[in-house]
Scaffold this motif. Structure first.
Motif, mmCIF file in Angstrom:
data_model
loop_
_atom_site.group_PDB
_atom_site.id
_atom_site.type_symbol
_atom_site.label_atom_id
_atom_site.label_comp_id
_atom_site.label_asym_id
_atom_site.label_seq_id
_atom_site.Cartn_x
_atom_site.Cartn_y
_atom_site.Cartn_z
ATOM 1 N N ILE A 27 0.809 -1.380 -0.069
ATOM 2 C CA ILE A 27 -0.003 -0.352 -0.184
ATOM 3 C C ILE A 27 1.090 0.962 0.063
ATOM 4 O O ILE A 27 0.662 2.120 -0.761
ATOM 5 N N LEU A 28 2.050 1.261 0.782
ATOM 6 C CA LEU A 28 2.595 2.502 0.642
ATOM 7 C C LEU A 28 3.022 2.914 -0.428
ATOM 8 O O LEU A 28 3.873 3.613 -1.001
ATOM 9 N N GLY A 29 4.075 1.675 -1.207
ATOM 10 C CA GLY A 29 4.464 1.560 -2.114
ATOM 11 C C GLY A 29 3.450 2.026 -3.797
ATOM 12 O O GLY A 29 4.493 3.255 -4.048
ATOM 13 N N GLY A 30 2.528 1.669 -3.395
ATOM 14 C CA GLY A 30 1.651 2.254 -4.719
ATOM 15 C C GLY A 30 0.682 3.559 -4.084
ATOM 16 O O GLY A 30 0.153 4.709 -5.429
ATOM 17 N N THR A 31 1.146 4.250 -2.607
ATOM 18 C CA THR A 31 1.298 5.718 -2.647
ATOM 19 C C THR A 31 2.018 6.304 -3.348
ATOM 20 O O THR A 31 1.726 7.384 -3.433
ATOM 21 N N ILE A 32 3.161 6.187 -3.610
ATOM 22 C CA ILE A 32 4.558 6.325 -3.132
ATOM 23 C C ILE A 32 4.633 6.927 -4.427
ATOM 24 O O ILE A 32 4.705 7.987 -5.747
ATOM 25 N N LEU A 33 4.072 5.378 -5.947
ATOM 26 C CA LEU A 33 4.116 5.572 -7.135
ATOM 27 C C LEU A 33 2.980 6.409 -7.738
ATOM 28 O O LEU A 33 3.316 6.886 -8.425
ATOM 29 N N TYR A 34 1.469 6.322 -6.919
ATOM 30 C CA TYR A 34 0.777 7.163 -7.537
ATOM 31 C C TYR A 34 1.296 9.250 -7.240
ATOM 32 O O TYR A 34 1.289 9.206 -7.791
ATOM 33 N N GLY A 35 2.235 9.442 -6.556
ATOM 34 C CA GLY A 35 2.374 10.615 -5.916
ATOM 35 C C GLY A 35 3.596 10.974 -7.497
ATOM 36 O O GLY A 35 3.024 11.731 -7.554
ATOM 37 N N VAL A 36 4.013 9.784 -7.191
ATOM 38 C CA VAL A 36 5.464 10.078 -8.048
ATOM 39 C C VAL A 36 4.333 10.647 -9.257
ATOM 40 O O VAL A 36 5.421 11.615 -10.538
ATOM 41 N N ILE A 37 3.955 9.894 -10.144
ATOM 42 C CA ILE A 37 2.825 9.835 -11.287
ATOM 43 C C ILE A 37 2.244 10.977 -11.259
ATOM 44 O O ILE A 37 2.175 11.460 -12.925
ATOM 45 N N LYS A 38 1.380 11.448 -10.778
ATOM 46 C CA LYS A 38 0.640 12.578 -10.424
ATOM 47 C C LYS A 38 1.864 14.329 -10.339
ATOM 48 O O LYS A 38 1.209 15.133 -10.826
ATOM 49 N N THR A 39 2.919 13.872 -9.899
ATOM 50 C CA THR A 39 3.753 14.958 -9.493
ATOM 51 C C THR A 39 4.342 15.761 -11.217
ATOM 52 O O THR A 39 4.724 14.741 -11.576
ATOM 53 N N GLY A 40 4.337 16.681 -11.415
ATOM 54 C CA GLY A 40 4.850 17.224 -12.786
ATOM 55 C C GLY A 40 4.058 17.924 -13.231
ATOM 56 O O GLY A 40 4.766 17.905 -14.213
ATOM 57 N N ARG A 41 2.210 17.576 -13.336
ATOM 58 C CA ARG A 41 2.084 17.402 -14.111
ATOM 59 C C ARG A 41 0.981 18.926 -14.444
ATOM 60 O O ARG A 41 -0.010 18.025 -13.500
ATOM 61 N N MET A 42 1.508 19.717 -14.847
ATOM 62 C CA MET A 42 0.548 20.513 -14.996
ATOM 63 C C MET A 42 -0.651 20.595 -16.578
ATOM 64 O O MET A 42 -0.645 20.373 -17.272
ATOM 65 N N ARG A 43 -1.596 21.556 -16.124
ATOM 66 C CA ARG A 43 -3.098 21.707 -16.985
ATOM 67 C C ARG A 43 -2.721 22.850 -17.735
ATOM 68 O O ARG A 43 -1.463 23.601 -17.291
ATOM 69 N N ARG A 44 -2.641 23.566 -18.869
ATOM 70 C CA ARG A 44 -2.326 24.454 -19.501
ATOM 71 C C ARG A 44 -2.111 25.820 -19.515
ATOM 72 O O ARG A 44 -1.282 26.496 -18.985
ATOM 73 N N SER A 45 -3.161 25.545 -18.469
ATOM 74 C CA SER A 45 -3.475 27.323 -18.113
ATOM 75 C C SER A 45 -2.197 27.269 -16.434
ATOM 76 O O SER A 45 -2.194 28.593 -16.674
ATOM 77 N N GLU A 46 -2.202 26.461 -15.710
ATOM 78 C CA GLU A 46 -1.950 25.920 -14.796
ATOM 79 C C GLU A 46 0.366 26.432 -15.715
ATOM 80 O O GLU A 46 1.258 27.318 -14.776
ATOM 81 N N ARG A 47 0.623 25.989 -16.278
ATOM 82 C CA ARG A 47 1.797 25.531 -16.940
ATOM 83 C C ARG A 47 2.450 27.318 -17.560
ATOM 84 O O ARG A 47 2.746 27.865 -17.288
ATOM 85 N N ALA A 48 1.042 28.040 -18.218
ATOM 86 C CA ALA A 48 1.051 29.236 -19.013
ATOM 87 C C ALA A 48 1.425 30.832 -17.539
ATOM 88 O O ALA A 48 1.770 31.471 -18.038
#
Length: 69
Positions: A27-48
């Protein structure tokens, strides 16, 4: 009779506690993996917005600096 096999390796640790540790690690590994995957992705408006803020900060810090575009 002496302990042998798994009983000898585990000692006083029960099999249930061992399984709970494996499940917790999964469960801890899955939670960390989810966080790593979600981090760094921004919507176009956020990037702008981030780009505009960066450009304004650079102009404020060094007015002589030309825009890169």
């Amino acid at each position: 009779m002496e302990n042998s096999g798994v009983g000898m390796l585990l000692g006083d640790t029960s099999v249930t506690a061992l399984w709970m540790m494996f499940i917790g690690a999964f469960i801890l590994g899955g939670t960390i993996l989810y966080g790593v995957i979600k981090t760094g992705r921004m919507r176009r408006s956020e990037r702008a917005q981030l780009d505009r803020n960066t450009e304004m900060a650079q102009r404020r810090d060094d007015p002589e600096k030309r825009a890169a575009r």
